[in-house]
Scaffold this motif. Structure first.
Motif, PDB file in Angstrom:
ATOM      1  N   GLY A 129     -60.432 -11.087   5.451  1.00 40.69           N
ATOM      2  CA  GLY A 129     -60.874 -12.389   6.594  1.00 40.69           C
ATOM      3  C   GLY A 129     -59.487 -12.959   6.701  1.00 40.69           C
ATOM      4  N   ALA A 130     -58.536 -13.003   6.470  1.00 36.90           N
ATOM      5  CA  ALA A 130     -57.152 -14.051   6.487  1.00 36.90           C
ATOM      6  C   ALA A 130     -56.534 -13.393   6.374  1.00 36.90           C
ATOM      7  N   PRO A 131     -55.158 -13.227   7.496  1.00 40.23           N
ATOM      8  CA  PRO A 131     -53.818 -12.544   7.127  1.00 40.23           C
ATOM      9  C   PRO A 131     -53.163 -11.845   5.813  1.00 40.23           C
ATOM     10  N   GLY A 132     -52.923 -11.142   5.791  1.00 36.03           N
ATOM     11  CA  GLY A 132     -52.564  -8.891   5.097  1.00 36.03           C
ATOM     12  C   GLY A 132     -52.185 -10.745   3.705  1.00 36.03           C
ATOM     13  N   SER A 133     -51.927 -10.333   2.928  1.00 33.95           N
ATOM     14  CA  SER A 133     -50.610 -11.236   1.882  1.00 33.95           C
ATOM     15  C   SER A 133     -50.786 -10.538   0.447  1.00 33.95           C
ATOM     16  N   TRP A 134     -49.313 -10.137  -0.458  1.00 30.79           N
ATOM     17  CA  TRP A 134     -50.108  -9.683  -1.522  1.00 30.79           C
ATOM     18  C   TRP A 134     -50.882 -10.537  -2.659  1.00 30.79           C
ATOM     19  N   ASP A 135     -50.598 -12.186  -2.263  1.00 35.16           N
ATOM     20  CA  ASP A 135     -52.182 -12.524  -3.543  1.00 35.16           C
ATOM     21  C   ASP A 135     -53.665 -11.655  -2.090  1.00 35.16           C
ATOM     22  N   ASN A 136     -53.985 -11.855  -1.242  1.00 38.06           N
ATOM     23  CA  ASN A 136     -55.059 -10.758  -1.294  1.00 38.06           C
ATOM     24  C   ASN A 136     -55.414  -9.661  -1.210  1.00 38.06           C
TER      25      ASN A 136
END
Length: 531
Positions: A385-392
């Protein structure tokens, strides 16, 4: 089980599905230099609609469509886990001893650093294992995990939506992470804006990239000096033409002409080339002051030469290209800036991408790194539900890996594409992920036609011609790493074996590594033919 359209297990039918659409992605932003091919046109553009009301958390037993994306992903992870538990993954009690001896001898000759796992995907039993649980670098075989996770958790019919809205004196272009956006799509959006008379009082174009975190370069994407190859293209919520440009250089004998496509004020050309004579032609891409600078040096020839190079700032590149298209169609020439649409913005048009099952073909058949990074960040965005990143995105891959019945210690992803010196995965884990493609009605079945075909198309087109129509797989190659994972089937598709061959280290030269992989797969076909 989450309902998806039923998919037959007939391997020849799956192998021929949508190939005409898939080939449009050939050779763009791949894991190594390849000749460029035609780009896919966006599937549709729909009329502007009023924004929907926010979706509230569903009541227990609420319809699937009423769930938020994190809730949808949670439901689908549970479904994957239930299907994975249905397979025991025990040794095949009726296994072919001659097959085991043959494979063991092939692996023994290869030396250390080799992991092989072979399993019957329908019975849930394994036929051969050599270091199958070892964590090795998969190179581009990482794309298999990314693709199957996306198909299962987002759905094969998932589509990206690039929106154009009017917000005060601005037209706002809102990115959704679409890996397939091309110049034709910007033409469609600009045409819709002109037809809707949405430009009165507009003074600027704003690019909204909030769907992704600000990072552009994936972890593991080393930045060595070089020409700025397309396989190192950056990632962004608003991206165009795989975040690359085609640069065509030719001469009439007097002057050197350079043409860049798509045209964008974000890209500056420094032409130092000379007609006909001199050192070899070279086109380099560098980032200077937030802009992409293409420097052309060496000798241009009368026959045009076209190369593809990465750009620096995806959003500015796409925004400036949109401004150029709008002006070309008769609109004003507008400045471009970064920003965000307000809650009161009015919809003008929405561009809808092809389905995910088609988009993934560029990552799997032709090893397009950019597509895999866009997809893994989208997966992370939808799960968290957060901005797409390599972490998530990595968190989503790890959650899926566990749901598929794998030991979490056997996975260490760094990014979505496998362009990494630190990423690790196990051969048996990749085979268990591929097993989901054999589930009746499972979303992962869509991966089969998107994989390269032995003796057919993609990165396996020149390998194993005897396996044509029966072997689908994903290759992987970086320094000191060669990998091949996929599915081998009987001619009628009624039985299928999953395989993964991961080779790390410099004890085997690349040609020898590929010969070993091919011999293992051909041995599997002989085993299937023997019944």
């Amino acid at each position: 089980m989450v309902g998806y359209p039923a998919v037959t297990r007939s391997f020849p039918q799956l192998a021929s599905f949508a190939l005409a659409l898939i080939t449009a992605y050939a050779g763009l932003a791949t894991a190594g230099p390849r000749s460029p091919g035609p780009a896919p046109a966006p599937q549709s553009i729909r009329e502007a609609v009023e924004p929907e009301e926010p979706v509230l958390p569903p009541r227990p037993g609420a319809p699937f469509a009423a769930q938020t994306w994190p809730q949808r992903v949670a439901v689908r992870l549970a479904d994957v886990s239930a299907r994975a538990r249905a397979r025991d993954w025990t040794a095949d009690p009726t296994g072919d001893a001659s097959l085991r001896r043959k494979l063991a001898e092939l692996v023994r000759r290869a030396g250390p650093g080799v992991a092989v796992h072979v399993a019957d995907l329908d019975e849930g039993t394994w036929l051969f294992d050599q270091n199958g649980a070892a964590r090795l670098n998969p190179a581009s075989n990482q794309k298999v995990l990314t693709a199957v996770a996306a198909l299962e958790l987002l759905g094969p019919d998932y589509r990206f939506e690039t929106r154009l809205v009017r917000d005060g004196d601005a037209l706002v272009l809102i990115g959704d992470g679409d890996p397939s956006l091309q110049l034709q799509g910007l033409h469609a959006l600009a045409s819709k804006a002109l037809a809707a008379e949405a430009l009165a009082g507009v003074r600027r174009i704003v690019i909204d990239e909030r769907a992704f975190s600000p990072e552009r370069v994936g972890p593991g994407y080393e930045e060595p000096p070089g020409p700025g190859p397309s396989y190192l293209a950056p990632s962004g919520a608003l991206s165009l033409s795989f975040n690359t440009v085609e640069t065509t250089v030719r001469t009439d004998g007097k002057a050197v002409h350079v043409e860049v496509t798509p045209a964008s004020e974000h890209v500056t050309v420094v032409n130092k080339a000379r007609p006909l004579r001199g050192r070899a032609l070279e086109v380099t891409s560098t980032c200077e002051g937030g802009r992409t600078v293409l420097t052309v040096t060496g000798a241009a020839k009368r026959k045009p030469i076209t190369v593809r190079r990465r750009i620096c700032d995806p959003g500015k590149f796409a925004g400036e290209a949109f401004a150029a298209v709008l002006h070309e169609l008769g609109g004003p020439l507008l400045p471009v800036e970064s920003g965000a649409a307000s809650a009161h913005a009015r919809e003008v048009a929405t561009l809808v991408s092809p389905p995910l099952s088609q988009i993934l073909a560029s990552a799997l058949k032709y090893s397009n790194n950019f597509t895999s990074e866009q997809v893994v960040r989208t997966l992370g965005r939808r799960m968290s539900g957060a901005p797409g990143s390599w972490d998530n995105g990595r968190a989503a891959l790890q959650a899926f890996w566990r749901a598929a019945g794998n030991d979490p210690r056997e996975l260490q992803p760094e990014n979505g594409s496998g362009l990494s010196l630190r990423g690790r995965v196990s051969a048996r884990g990749l085979v268990r992920v591929l097993a989901l493609a054999r589930d009746e009605g499972g979303a992962a079945a869509s991966i089969v036609p998107a994989l390269a075909g032995a003796g057919g198309e993609g990165t396996l087109r020149l390998r194993m011609p005897g396996g044509h129509g029966r072997v689908r797989g994903k290759t992987g190659t970086i320094g000191g790493v060669s990998a091949l994972s996929g599915i081998a089937a009987t001619p009628d598709g009624r039985r299928a074996l999953g395989f993964s061959v991961l080779i790390n280290g410099k004890n085997l030269a690349m040609p020898r590594s590929r010969r070993l992989q091919d011999r293992i797969v051909l041995a599997l076909l002989e085993h299937l033919d023997a019944g």
